[in-house]
Scaffold this motif. Structure first.
Motif, PDB file in Angstrom:
ATOM      1  N   PRO A  74      39.212  -6.149   1.120  1.00  0.00           N
ATOM      2  CA  PRO A  74      39.270  -5.916  -0.522  1.00  0.00           C
ATOM      3  C   PRO A  74      38.933  -4.599  -1.116  1.00  0.00           C
ATOM      4  N   VAL A  75      37.720  -3.753  -0.461  1.00  0.00           N
ATOM      5  CA  VAL A  75      37.384  -2.426  -0.900  1.00  0.00           C
ATOM      6  C   VAL A  75      38.467  -1.650  -0.395  1.00  0.00           C
ATOM      7  N   LEU A  76      38.930  -1.698   0.828  1.00  0.00           N
ATOM      8  CA  LEU A  76      39.720  -0.590   1.469  1.00  0.00           C
ATOM      9  C   LEU A  76      41.050  -0.697   0.875  1.00  0.00           C
ATOM     10  N   HIS A  77      41.373  -2.050   0.479  1.00  0.00           N
ATOM     11  CA  HIS A  77      43.006  -2.169  -0.284  1.00  0.00           C
ATOM     12  C   HIS A  77      42.635  -1.581  -1.579  1.00  0.00           C
ATOM     13  N   TRP A  78      41.650  -1.443  -2.413  1.00  0.00           N
ATOM     14  CA  TRP A  78      41.404  -0.884  -3.725  1.00  0.00           C
ATOM     15  C   TRP A  78      41.431   0.662  -3.362  1.00  0.00           C
ATOM     16  N   VAL A  79      40.791   1.221  -2.439  1.00  0.00           N
ATOM     17  CA  VAL A  79      40.703   2.592  -2.011  1.00  0.00           C
ATOM     18  C   VAL A  79      42.358   3.047  -1.816  1.00  0.00           C
ATOM     19  N   GLY A  80      42.880   2.270  -1.026  1.00  0.00           N
ATOM     20  CA  GLY A  80      44.337   2.621  -0.536  1.00  0.00           C
ATOM     21  C   GLY A  80      45.145   2.662  -1.843  1.00  0.00           C
TER      22      GLY A  80
END
Length: 455
Positions: A74-80
């Protein structure tokens, strides 16, 4: 004439040299960045820390080695989305070079860079020798575990198995670069075993404190080769192999001057100044013993895993019914013989039974397509359905066939007859067995004397 006498002070009783040079500012900054970046990488990226759990991995469920990527998705998806405008999502765990993995590296670089600036501002001149000792111990064990993980999978040649029956018939140009590498190494078990022996040896040397430097050198060289292969054959483990290579260099960094003196300048080297967290002789012996026990814990678990895979996928694995390559001699559809035209995509050229639950047929143009198959040996019947993929170490066909059918089979020695319904048509398929040992891949013997090269 004046004489200059060099006085070498003896080492202290705790094993540390009597005097150590102060860290220069660049060394302090480099250590802080490496501590944050590589330390977080080993904790956040799948495998480096998890492999050290050894036998406990069997008790922790199917995602014991890659739970981090599910937790951080979820965090990396948001960063992307926010920073790069990319919709990055986790696509299983087969690839270690997914977009999410690269976003993780971006986050680690940002955290390590900012952390280094803050750390340097708050503690500009302070050295961290004890912390450095624990850090290098942690990195060394993580690299050692990975060397065991990849090494035992090759030493017991399970990572890259022998080419399958269909692969022996597939045109070279249809193979992906990764398939070429996998089948090339798998086709030479002795070469694969030697690669694994080098990696396992590097891991053993890393687990033993006295031989850690030799282990770092061997591991760095081994992982450099793996990284080059991953880059050139597009193997999706570039991130991990590249970082393992860099961590091998990192482990050698404290000994850089001694290595240069010995290997390049032909000088006598002084005692090691490598940081180590244990100071007394007793604590060093205890710590060394614990590291050896950890090596046994991890190594035996990985040996067991590799042996299990070898038994399931090696040459002596249980073979499915009708195992072998079958050449289609006659293909009859609705009472009419179908001629073997290269333009006919519906006629079969060969049928291959190699993997349980999968039947592959070769079209007239040479392309292979998999089908899911359930073999009822007692009723002599095959139930066919659409497969979900081509199987391991195979190139993915442009389209998976959507074929349904039920065929009765009658095998008599090297002759096989299939009768039944295939996609709404009555078919009769008459096949003869093809011996794969007649192919050059299997029939060409080793020769000391060769008058001509056999390209």
């Amino acid at each position: 004439m004046s004489t200059v006498t060099a006085v070498v002070k003896p080492a202290r009783s705790d094993g540390e040299p009597a005097e150590q040079a102060d860290w220069n500012p660049l060394t302090r900054i480099a250590f802080r960045f490496c501590f944050l970046y590589f330390g977080l990488f080993c904790l956040a990226y799948p495998q480096p820390v998890n492999i050290l759990l050894g036998w406990a991995l069997n008790w922790l469920g199917p995602h014991a080695t890659d739970w981090q990527q599910y937790a951080l998705e979820p965090v990396l998806h948001w960063v992307g989305q926010v920073i790069f405008g990319a919709d990055a999502r986790l696509h299983g765990s087969e690839s270690g070079d997914q977009l999410l993995s690269w976003l993780l590296l971006f986050c680690l670089l940002m955290i390590a860079g900012a952390g280094t600036l803050i750390w340097t501002a708050l503690s500009r001149r302070r050295e961290h020798r004890r912390l450095a000792g624990w850090f290098f111990l942690f990195i060394r064990l993580c690299v050692a575990g990975q060397m065991f993980y990849y090494g035992f999978a090759k030493l017991i040649p399970a990572q890259m198995p022998m080419p399958g029956l269909a692969t022996l018939l597939e045109p070279y140009g249809d193979l992906t670069p990764m398939s070429v590498l996998w089948n090339q190494v798998g086709g030479s078990p002795a070469y694969e075993i030697l690669l694994g022996a080098a990696e396992v040896t590097g891991g053993v040397l890393l687990f033993i404190p006295r031989t850690a430097l030799a282990g770092a050198m061997l591991s760095m060289i081994a992982m450099a080769q793996v990284f080059v292969l991953d880059m050139n054959f597009d193997v999706p483990v570039k991130i991990l192999s590249g970082h393992l290579m860099l961590m091998g260099v990192l482990l050698m960094a404290p000994e850089a001057r001694r290595l240069a003196d010995f290997l390049v300048l032909n000088r006598i080297t002084g005692p090691s100044t490598r940081p180590y967290p244990f100071r007394t002789k007793r604590s060093r012996w205890v710590a060394g013993g614990v590291q050896v026990l950890l090596a046994l814990w991890v190594g035996t678990a990985l040996v067991h895993m590799s042996v299990t895979i070898w038994q399931q996928e090696g040459p002596d694995r249980p073979k499915p019914p009708l195992y072998g390559i079958w050449t289609v001699q006659e293909f009859i559809r609705d009472g009419q013989a179908v001629p073997p035209l290269l333009t006919d995509e519906s006629r079969w050229q060969r049928v291959v039974f190699d993997t349980p639950g999968v039947m592959e047929f070769q079209r007239m143009d040479g392309a292979f397509a998999p089908l899911r198959v359930r073999v009822d040996s007692s009723a002599h019947r095959l139930d066919l359905g659409q497969a979900t993929g081509p199987g391991p170490f195979r190139s993915t066909p442009a389209r998976l066939p959507d074929i349904q059918g039920s065929l009765a089979f009658d095998q008599s020695g090297d002759r096989l007859r299939l009768d039944g319904e295939l996609d709404g048509h009555r078919v009769a398929i008459i096949c003869t067995r093809f011996d794969p040992n007649t192919l050059p891949q299997r029939s060409h013997p080793f020769s000391w004397v060769m008058e001509h090269a056999n390209f």
